[in-house]
Motif scaffolding. Sequence first.
Motif, PDB file in Angstrom:
ATOM      1  N   ALA A  42      41.408  35.306  38.520  1.00 47.21           N
ATOM      2  CA  ALA A  42      41.145  34.380  37.897  1.00 47.21           C
ATOM      3  C   ALA A  42      39.786  34.835  37.443  1.00 47.21           C
ATOM      4  CB  ALA A  42      41.250  33.230  38.364  1.00 47.21           C
ATOM      5  N   ASN A  43      39.302  34.857  36.105  1.00 47.33           N
ATOM      6  CA  ASN A  43      37.912  34.984  35.957  1.00 47.33           C
ATOM      7  C   ASN A  43      37.601  34.112  34.413  1.00 47.33           C
ATOM      8  OD1 ASN A  43      37.215  37.348  37.598  1.00 47.33           O
ATOM      9  ND2 ASN A  43      39.130  38.217  36.728  1.00 47.33           N
ATOM     10  N   VAL A  44      36.163  34.168  34.175  1.00 51.72           N
ATOM     11  CA  VAL A  44      35.891  33.542  33.243  1.00 51.72           C
ATOM     12  C   VAL A  44      35.048  34.583  32.292  1.00 51.72           C
ATOM     13  CG1 VAL A  44      33.968  31.912  32.419  1.00 51.72           C
ATOM     14  CG2 VAL A  44      35.358  31.548  34.597  1.00 51.72           C
ATOM     15  N   VAL A  91      34.229  27.407  35.362  1.00 52.60           N
ATOM     16  CA  VAL A  91      33.706  28.169  36.320  1.00 52.60           C
ATOM     17  C   VAL A  91      34.088  27.946  37.705  1.00 52.60           C
ATOM     18  CG1 VAL A  91      31.620  29.639  37.333  1.00 52.60           C
ATOM     19  CG2 VAL A  91      31.659  28.851  34.899  1.00 52.60           C
ATOM     20  N   GLY A  92      33.967  26.734  37.841  1.00 52.69           N
ATOM     21  CA  GLY A  92      34.340  26.054  39.347  1.00 52.69           C
ATOM     22  C   GLY A  92      35.883  26.378  39.494  1.00 52.69           C
ATOM     23  N   MET A  93      36.369  25.789  38.405  1.00 51.90           N
ATOM     24  CA  MET A  93      37.929  25.880  38.449  1.00 51.90           C
ATOM     25  C   MET A  93      38.581  27.303  38.697  1.00 51.90           C
ATOM     26  SD  MET A  93      40.760  25.118  35.265  1.00 51.90           S
ATOM     27  CE  MET A  93      40.030  23.518  35.127  1.00 51.90           C
ATOM     28  N   ALA A  94      37.899  28.503  37.949  1.00 53.21           N
ATOM     29  CA  ALA A  94      38.282  29.744  38.178  1.00 53.21           C
ATOM     30  C   ALA A  94      38.164  30.223  39.599  1.00 53.21           C
ATOM     31  CB  ALA A  94      37.830  30.604  37.158  1.00 53.21           C
ATOM     32  N   ALA A 152      35.105  36.106  38.717  1.00 55.04           N
ATOM     33  CA  ALA A 152      33.473  36.423  38.055  1.00 55.04           C
ATOM     34  C   ALA A 152      33.339  35.820  36.735  1.00 55.04           C
ATOM     35  CB  ALA A 152      33.721  38.302  37.702  1.00 55.04           C
ATOM     36  N   VAL A 153      32.278  35.868  36.348  1.00 50.86           N
ATOM     37  CA  VAL A 153      31.758  35.255  34.865  1.00 50.86           C
ATOM     38  C   VAL A 153      31.235  36.225  34.145  1.00 50.86           C
ATOM     39  CG1 VAL A 153      30.312  33.737  33.809  1.00 50.86           C
ATOM     40  CG2 VAL A 153      31.396  32.986  36.004  1.00 50.86           C
ATOM     41  N   ILE A 154      31.845  36.621  33.145  1.00 55.06           N
ATOM     42  CA  ILE A 154      31.617  37.988  32.410  1.00 55.06           C
ATOM     43  C   ILE A 154      30.889  37.271  31.026  1.00 55.06           C
ATOM     44  CG2 ILE A 154      32.099  39.911  31.321  1.00 55.06           C
ATOM     45  CD1 ILE A 154      32.636  39.829  34.227  1.00 55.06           C
ATOM     46  N   PRO A 155      29.651  37.441  30.941  1.00 52.93           N
ATOM     47  CA  PRO A 155      29.033  37.041  29.437  1.00 52.93           C
ATOM     48  C   PRO A 155      29.104  38.191  28.433  1.00 52.93           C
ATOM     49  CG  PRO A 155      27.178  37.795  31.009  1.00 52.93           C
ATOM     50  CD  PRO A 155      28.547  38.044  31.828  1.00 52.93           C
ATOM     51  N   VAL A 156      29.409  37.355  27.162  1.00 55.11           N
ATOM     52  CA  VAL A 156      29.344  38.377  26.060  1.00 55.11           C
ATOM     53  C   VAL A 156      28.467  37.523  25.123  1.00 55.11           C
ATOM     54  CG1 VAL A 156      31.058  39.537  24.437  1.00 55.11           C
ATOM     55  CG2 VAL A 156      31.632  38.907  26.674  1.00 55.11           C
ATOM     56  N   ASP A 157      27.326  37.925  25.477  1.00 60.12           N
ATOM     57  CA  ASP A 157      26.149  36.878  24.596  1.00 60.12           C
ATOM     58  C   ASP A 157      25.138  37.739  24.204  1.00 60.12           C
ATOM     59  OD1 ASP A 157      24.821  37.480  26.951  1.00 60.12           O
ATOM     60  OD2 ASP A 157      24.931  35.479  27.706  1.00 60.12           O
TER      61      ASP A 157
END
Length: 241
Positions: A172-174, A155-158, A229-234
């Motif tokens: 760059a996204n997660v 996350v920090g990297m992206a 962004a961090v996109i959850p698929v959970d």
Amino acid sequence: MSDVPVPEPRSVLVTGGNRGIGRAIAEAFLAQGDKVAVTTRSGGAPEGALEVRCDVTDPEAVEAAFAQIEAAHGPVEVLVANAGITADTLLLRMSEDDWSSVLDTNLTGSFRLAKRASKGMLRLRRGRIVLISSVVGMLGSAGQVNYAASKAGLVGMARSIARELGSRSITANVVAPGFIETDMTAVLSDEQKDTIKSQVPLQRYGTCEEVASTVLWLTGPGATYVTGAVIPVDGGLGMGH
């Protein structure tokens, strides 16, 4: 005739694309006509993909892989860093190798890939980078200190990459999957599966295809203004994180 322009096939790299989530992502890009390269350590890339043997913990192997891909497909325009391993054990039993092997593959390997891919993207003045993390990186998990740390680090990297390269139209996204139907979850007992499902608001496992469709959106025309962004698929498991 339709006036909607047909997008040019892009050069796409999916690491760890021979099984599970990575394979579904590679197949989704292939289905829309992209030129897809898949790195594996054991073979078995989807039909139609360029199979590249690569260990992401080896900088020279990463460089050789990119040289092979660029010769066949041109500069990588879409990178999906998916390759990852686990070495689960409780903190007090976790060896130095348990820690370093997981971090070197999941986190440092993704750094090597993003750094190398960004060279071509900077020349093109466009690109999409997607790092595949995990809900575990947000919530933590007993017995997975190494894995959770590696996935949180993405996350920090992206977000740092997004700030560095955004002016060149590089995003760059997660994507952070939760419990997904894969070979890894297939070995769980029915009791374990039921316990997991009870924690997920949607009361089911996700599918590899659901993760793949999220990656396609993030790398497609509908997400040109989405970065960092961090996109959850959970299924709602990690909501609020």
